[in-house]
Enzyme design. Sequence first.
Site, PDB file in Angstrom:
ATOM      1  N   PHE A  89     -19.049  15.050 -26.613  1.00  0.00           N
ATOM      2  CA  PHE A  89     -18.617  14.205 -27.737  1.00  0.00           C
ATOM      3  C   PHE A  89     -18.514  12.730 -27.368  1.00  0.00           C
ATOM      4  O   PHE A  89     -18.644  11.870 -28.216  1.00  0.00           O
ATOM      5  CB  PHE A  89     -17.260  14.695 -28.265  1.00  0.00           C
ATOM      6  CG  PHE A  89     -16.235  14.821 -27.186  1.00  0.00           C
ATOM      7  CD1 PHE A  89     -16.121  15.981 -26.454  1.00  0.00           C
ATOM      8  CD2 PHE A  89     -15.406  13.755 -26.870  1.00  0.00           C
ATOM      9  CE1 PHE A  89     -15.203  16.083 -25.428  1.00  0.00           C
ATOM     10  CE2 PHE A  89     -14.484  13.848 -25.850  1.00  0.00           C
ATOM     11  CZ  PHE A  89     -14.381  15.017 -25.118  1.00  0.00           C
TER      12      PHE A  89
ATOM     13  N   LYS B 200       0.291   7.802 -23.438  1.00  0.00           N
ATOM     14  CA  LYS B 200       0.697   8.082 -24.823  1.00  0.00           C
ATOM     15  C   LYS B 200       2.186   7.766 -24.974  1.00  0.00           C
ATOM     16  O   LYS B 200       2.569   6.634 -25.214  1.00  0.00           O
ATOM     17  CB  LYS B 200       0.407   9.540 -25.182  1.00  0.00           C
ATOM     18  CG  LYS B 200      -1.063   9.860 -25.370  1.00  0.00           C
ATOM     19  CD  LYS B 200      -1.812  10.106 -24.105  1.00  0.00           C
ATOM     20  CE  LYS B 200      -3.196  10.644 -24.330  1.00  0.00           C
ATOM     21  NZ  LYS B 200      -4.021  10.616 -23.123  1.00  0.00           N
TER      22      LYS B 200
ATOM     23  N   PHE C 296      -7.415  21.650 -24.578  1.00  0.00           N
ATOM     24  CA  PHE C 296      -7.721  20.225 -24.715  1.00  0.00           C
ATOM     25  C   PHE C 296      -8.971  19.979 -23.878  1.00  0.00           C
ATOM     26  O   PHE C 296      -9.180  20.638 -22.853  1.00  0.00           O
ATOM     27  CB  PHE C 296      -6.552  19.317 -24.301  1.00  0.00           C
ATOM     28  CG  PHE C 296      -6.888  17.882 -24.597  1.00  0.00           C
ATOM     29  CD1 PHE C 296      -6.986  17.459 -25.918  1.00  0.00           C
ATOM     30  CD2 PHE C 296      -7.175  16.979 -23.593  1.00  0.00           C
ATOM     31  CE1 PHE C 296      -7.376  16.156 -26.226  1.00  0.00           C
ATOM     32  CE2 PHE C 296      -7.568  15.675 -23.894  1.00  0.00           C
ATOM     33  CZ  PHE C 296      -7.662  15.262 -25.208  1.00  0.00           C
ATOM     34  N   THR C 297      -9.785  19.038 -24.311  1.00  0.00           N
ATOM     35  CA  THR C 297     -11.113  18.858 -23.705  1.00  0.00           C
ATOM     36  C   THR C 297     -11.062  18.680 -22.183  1.00  0.00           C
ATOM     37  O   THR C 297     -11.749  19.388 -21.448  1.00  0.00           O
ATOM     38  CB  THR C 297     -11.819  17.647 -24.348  1.00  0.00           C
ATOM     39  OG1 THR C 297     -10.947  16.522 -24.234  1.00  0.00           O
ATOM     40  CG2 THR C 297     -12.154  17.889 -25.806  1.00  0.00           C
TER      41      THR C 297
ATOM     42  N   ARG D  45     -12.945  15.665 -34.095  1.00  0.00           N
ATOM     43  CA  ARG D  45     -12.247  16.718 -33.351  1.00  0.00           C
ATOM     44  C   ARG D  45     -12.616  18.067 -33.949  1.00  0.00           C
ATOM     45  O   ARG D  45     -11.852  18.682 -34.680  1.00  0.00           O
ATOM     46  CB  ARG D  45     -10.723  16.535 -33.397  1.00  0.00           C
ATOM     47  CG  ARG D  45     -10.208  15.344 -32.641  1.00  0.00           C
ATOM     48  CD  ARG D  45     -10.095  15.505 -31.141  1.00  0.00           C
ATOM     49  NE  ARG D  45     -11.288  15.310 -30.373  1.00  0.00           N
ATOM     50  CZ  ARG D  45     -11.282  15.061 -29.048  1.00  0.00           C
ATOM     51  NH1 ARG D  45     -10.158  14.981 -28.389  1.00  0.00           N
ATOM     52  NH2 ARG D  45     -12.397  14.923 -28.390  1.00  0.00           N
TER      53      ARG D  45
ATOM     54  N   ASP E 137       1.598  20.706 -20.079  1.00  0.00           N
ATOM     55  CA  ASP E 137       0.942  19.425 -20.329  1.00  0.00           C
ATOM     56  C   ASP E 137       1.965  18.674 -21.175  1.00  0.00           C
ATOM     57  O   ASP E 137       2.070  18.878 -22.387  1.00  0.00           O
ATOM     58  CB  ASP E 137      -0.379  19.627 -21.070  1.00  0.00           C
ATOM     59  CG  ASP E 137      -1.075  18.300 -21.340  1.00  0.00           C
ATOM     60  OD1 ASP E 137      -0.377  17.258 -21.370  1.00  0.00           O
ATOM     61  OD2 ASP E 137      -2.303  18.294 -21.525  1.00  0.00           O
TER      62      ASP E 137
ATOM     63  N   TYR F 206       0.836  -1.212   0.000  1.00  0.00           N
ATOM     64  CA  TYR F 206       0.000   0.000   0.000  1.00  0.00           C
ATOM     65  C   TYR F 206       0.863   1.252   0.000  1.00  0.00           C
ATOM     66  O   TYR F 206       0.564   2.244  -0.679  1.00  0.00           O
ATOM     67  CB  TYR F 206      -0.937   0.009   1.217  1.00  0.00           C
ATOM     68  CG  TYR F 206      -1.907   1.170   1.154  1.00  0.00           C
ATOM     69  CD1 TYR F 206      -3.089   1.067   0.445  1.00  0.00           C
ATOM     70  CD2 TYR F 206      -1.603   2.381   1.775  1.00  0.00           C
ATOM     71  CE1 TYR F 206      -3.959   2.130   0.342  1.00  0.00           C
ATOM     72  CE2 TYR F 206      -2.468   3.461   1.673  1.00  0.00           C
ATOM     73  CZ  TYR F 206      -3.647   3.332   0.964  1.00  0.00           C
ATOM     74  OH  TYR F 206      -4.497   4.392   0.859  1.00  0.00           O
TER      75      TYR F 206
HETATM   76  C1  P61 Z   1      -6.603  11.322 -26.504  1.00  0.00           C
HETATM   77  F1  P61 Z   1     -11.398  12.252 -26.967  1.00  0.00           F
HETATM   78  N1  P61 Z   1      -5.943  12.377 -24.492  1.00  0.00           N
HETATM   79  O1  P61 Z   1      -5.882  12.155 -27.095  1.00  0.00           O
HETATM   80  P1  P61 Z   1      -5.984  11.000 -19.730  1.00  0.00           P
HETATM   81  N2  P61 Z   1      -3.740  16.101 -22.020  1.00  0.00           N
HETATM   82  C2  P61 Z   1      -3.644  15.719 -23.294  1.00  0.00           C
HETATM   83  C3  P61 Z   1      -4.298  14.584 -23.737  1.00  0.00           C
HETATM   84  O2  P61 Z   1      -4.188  14.232 -24.996  1.00  0.00           O
HETATM   85  C4  P61 Z   1      -5.077  13.818 -22.806  1.00  0.00           C
HETATM   86  C5  P61 Z   1      -5.132  14.258 -21.463  1.00  0.00           C
HETATM   87  C6  P61 Z   1      -4.467  15.395 -21.097  1.00  0.00           C
HETATM   88  C7  P61 Z   1      -6.694  11.423 -25.056  1.00  0.00           C
HETATM   89  C8  P61 Z   1      -7.757  10.642 -24.319  1.00  0.00           C
HETATM   90  C9  P61 Z   1      -9.015  11.413 -24.466  1.00  0.00           C
HETATM   91  O3  P61 Z   1     -11.671  14.398 -25.486  1.00  0.00           O
HETATM   92  C10 P61 Z   1     -10.912  13.353 -25.056  1.00  0.00           C
HETATM   93  O4  P61 Z   1      -4.873  10.065 -19.369  1.00  0.00           O
HETATM   94  C11 P61 Z   1      -2.842  16.544 -24.224  1.00  0.00           C
HETATM   95  O5  P61 Z   1      -6.793  10.561 -20.895  1.00  0.00           O
HETATM   96  O6  P61 Z   1      -6.841  11.317 -18.542  1.00  0.00           O
HETATM   97  C12 P61 Z   1      -5.816  12.692 -23.221  1.00  0.00           C
HETATM   98  O7  P61 Z   1      -5.242  12.340 -20.130  1.00  0.00           O
HETATM   99  C13 P61 Z   1      -5.916  13.511 -20.438  1.00  0.00           C
HETATM  100  C14 P61 Z   1      -9.747  11.343 -25.611  1.00  0.00           C
HETATM  101  C15 P61 Z   1      -9.277  12.429 -23.583  1.00  0.00           C
HETATM  102  C16 P61 Z   1     -10.699  12.285 -25.883  1.00  0.00           C
HETATM  103  C17 P61 Z   1     -10.265  13.383 -23.862  1.00  0.00           C
HETATM  104  O8  P61 Z   1      -7.229  10.425 -27.071  1.00  0.00           O
END
Ligand code: P61
Length: 459
Positions: A449, A258, A124-125, A382, A215, A71
Site C-alpha cells: 500500500f 501517536k 496491524f500492517t 485501509r 501494542d 553516546y
Molecule cells: C499509522 F499506513 N502506525 O497508524 P511506527 N502499531 C500500531 C501502529 O499504529 C503503528 C505501529 C505499530 C501508523 C504509521 C504507519 O501501514 C502503515 O512508529 C498500532 O510507525 O513504526 C504505526 O509504529 C508502527 C502507517 C504504519 C501505515 C504502517 O499511521
Amino acid sequence: MSGPKEPFKIKMVERVRLPNQEQRTEAIRKAGYNTFLLNSDDVYIDLLTDSGTSAMSDNQWAGLMLGDEAYAGSRNFYNLEKSIQEVLGYKYVVPTHQGRGAEHLISRILIKPKKNIVPRNMYFTTSKIHVELLGGEMPDVIIDEAHDPENEHPFKGNIDLDKLESIIIENGVEKIAYVNVEMNVNMAGGQPVSMENLRKVRELCNSYNLKIIFDATRSSENAYFIKEREKGYSDKRIEEILNEMMSYSDACIYSAKKDCLVNIGGFLAANDKEIYERARNLVVVYEGLHTYGGMSGRDMEALSRGLREGTDVRYLEYRINQVRYLGEILTGYNVPIVKPIGSHGIFLDALKFFPHIPRELWPSQTLAAAIYEESAVRTMERGAVSKGRDPKTGENIFPKLELVRVTIPRRVYTNTQMEYVAESIKNVYEKREQIKGLKMVYEPKDLRFFQAEFEKVIC
Ligand code: P61
C-alpha cells in the site's frame, strides 16, 4: 453544533496551500492515485495519519534544548525511563527509533521456527509483517462485532476469548509465540479494549503459561475510553488506569509518534526480566545503544514530556471530542462511517460509499484518491490494498472492513478545518455514482500500500 473547546492556545503556525482543481487532478494522477505518493506541498489538510504529526507543546520544545547528546547514559534517557515507569508502570525500558523498531525486537526475541503463531485482536500492517518475515502467522482473535462497521459495541477492540482458546488448542500451546493485544485497535477504527477483557485475557494466558505483549501505541486514548465507558473507572486518573492496563502484560511495544505527541520515537517496555535482557542486547545491533536506541537525547526528552502531557484528561477529552465532532457532521450528511466513533480518526465505509465498485477495483483506494482530487484533503486506504496477499496462496485477501481512514493529528487542525473536511467528503458522496474505480498497475512485494500505483478505470 460547535466544536470541542481547546485546552491550549496557538503560538506558532505553518502556512498551508490549497492547490486548484487542475493542480489536484495532476498531482494525484502523478502519484499513481496513491495518497502516500503525494508531495505534502500539494496537500491542504493532511489526514493521512496521526503518526508523528502532532504539534508539540512549548514544554516539549523547551525540552529539546535540554538534549544531552552523550553516546551513553544520556540524562534524557533516565527522564524517559522514569516517565514510562510512572505513567505506565513498567520496570524496564529499551528505547527504539519508532514503533516498528520495537516490533522487530520483540518478534526476534519470541518467535522461533516451531513457535511462531501470534494471535492478535486484528492485524496491524507492520506488526504482521515482522511475524511473517520470521515464518510466523497472526490469526485474528478480535470479537466479531469489530468486523461490522454498524455495530456500536463500546469495546469493539476486545479479544474473543473463545477464539483465542480455540487457536491455542487447535495448534497446541507450544506453537504460540505470544498473545498480542493492541490498544484502540487501529485497523478496526480506533476501537478500545476494556479492562475486564484485559484481565480475562491475562487469566486465560496464565492458565496456558503464555506471554502477553501489548501494542500500547494508543493506550492513553484507550484509557480515556475506559474512564468514560467502563464501570468503576470514572473517578480514576488516566495514569492509574494505564498502570492497571499494563499490569496485565509481560511487555509492550510502543510507537511514541501517536499518544506521546512527538514526531519520532518508540520503545519496548517490560516487566519480564528475560525479555528486557534480550531486548537490551539486540537493540545495540539494530537500533543503537540501549540508552538511546535510535533517538537523539532531545527526542527522548520531548517524548518523556509528551507521554505525561498525553495523559492529561482535559487534553484527551478535547482530542476525542474533536474526532467525534467530525464524525457527527459526517453522520448528519448520511456518509457511512464506522461506529462507534473511535480515537484517532473517522473511518469511512467504502463498501457502503461505493456499492457499485467491485472489490477488485479497490473501493477504498478510489475513495481516498477522490477525496484528494475534490479538496486536497489527504486520507489513507485501509482495506484490501493494505491487507495484501495471502502468503501461502498468493491470492488477494478481501477483508470485511474496506475503509478509508480520515486520521486527525493531535493539536494541529482547527474545528473549522474539520468542517471543511466534512464538506469535501460530502461533495464526493453526492457524486459517488460517477466514480468508477482504479486498477493496480504496480505492486510492491512487501507492504504494497505504501508504494503501489494505480490508474483510473475508464468505462
Ligand atoms: C499509522 F499506513 N502506525 O497508524 P511506527 N502499531 C500500531 C501502529 O499504529 C503503528 C505501529 C505499530 C501508523 C504509521 C504507519 O501501514 C502503515 O512508529 C498500532 O510507525 O513504526 C504505526 O509504529 C508502527 C502507517 C504504519 C501505515 C504502517 O499511521
